[in-house]
Design a protein around this motif. Sequence first.
Motif, PDB file in Angstrom:
ATOM      1  N   UNK A 274      37.672  45.659  67.895  1.00  0.00           N
ATOM      2  CA  UNK A 274      36.907  44.625  67.192  1.00  0.00           C
ATOM      3  C   UNK A 274      37.197  44.668  65.697  1.00  0.00           C
ATOM      4  N   UNK A 275      37.340  45.860  65.171  1.00  0.00           N
ATOM      5  CA  UNK A 275      37.590  46.018  63.737  1.00  0.00           C
ATOM      6  C   UNK A 275      38.961  45.477  63.355  1.00  0.00           C
ATOM      7  N   UNK A 276      39.962  45.704  64.190  1.00  0.00           N
ATOM      8  CA  UNK A 276      41.317  45.248  63.872  1.00  0.00           C
ATOM      9  C   UNK A 276      41.543  43.802  64.290  1.00  0.00           C
ATOM     10  N   UNK A 277      40.648  43.258  65.125  1.00  0.00           N
ATOM     11  CA  UNK A 277      40.796  41.872  65.569  1.00  0.00           C
ATOM     12  C   UNK A 277      41.664  41.717  66.797  1.00  0.00           C
ATOM     13  N   UNK A 278      41.957  42.814  67.500  1.00  0.00           N
ATOM     14  CA  UNK A 278      42.810  42.760  68.686  1.00  0.00           C
ATOM     15  C   UNK A 278      42.015  42.688  69.987  1.00  0.00           C
ATOM     16  N   UNK A 279      40.719  42.446  69.899  1.00  0.00           N
ATOM     17  CA  UNK A 279      39.881  42.467  71.088  1.00  0.00           C
ATOM     18  C   UNK A 279      40.181  41.270  71.984  1.00  0.00           C
TER      19      UNK A 279
ATOM     20  N   UNK B 183      34.403  37.169  68.547  1.00  0.00           N
ATOM     21  CA  UNK B 183      33.555  37.379  67.382  1.00  0.00           C
ATOM     22  C   UNK B 183      33.745  36.191  66.448  1.00  0.00           C
ATOM     23  N   UNK B 184      32.626  35.596  66.049  1.00  0.00           N
ATOM     24  CA  UNK B 184      32.680  34.470  65.139  1.00  0.00           C
ATOM     25  C   UNK B 184      33.088  34.949  63.760  1.00  0.00           C
ATOM     26  N   UNK B 185      34.162  34.397  63.239  1.00  0.00           N
ATOM     27  CA  UNK B 185      34.654  34.788  61.917  1.00  0.00           C
ATOM     28  C   UNK B 185      33.930  33.985  60.857  1.00  0.00           C
TER      29      UNK B 185
END
Length: 53
Positions: free
Chosen positions: A38-43, A48-50
């Motif tokens: 989730x932290x790196x955005x590879x989920x 997750x709403x940006x």
Amino acid sequence: MAVPKKRTSRSKKNFRKNIWKRKGYWAALKAFSLAKSLLTGNSKSFFVRQTNK
């Protein structure tokens, strides 16, 4: 009439305890892995709403 049960052997007790600990270890590992993705955005499993800043 109540009869006392036989005592569980130490090896059987340790075996059950290790299974219980292993479940917690894998749950923590999965949670940490999910947090990293989730932290790196590879989920792939969470959306997750940006927020634009």
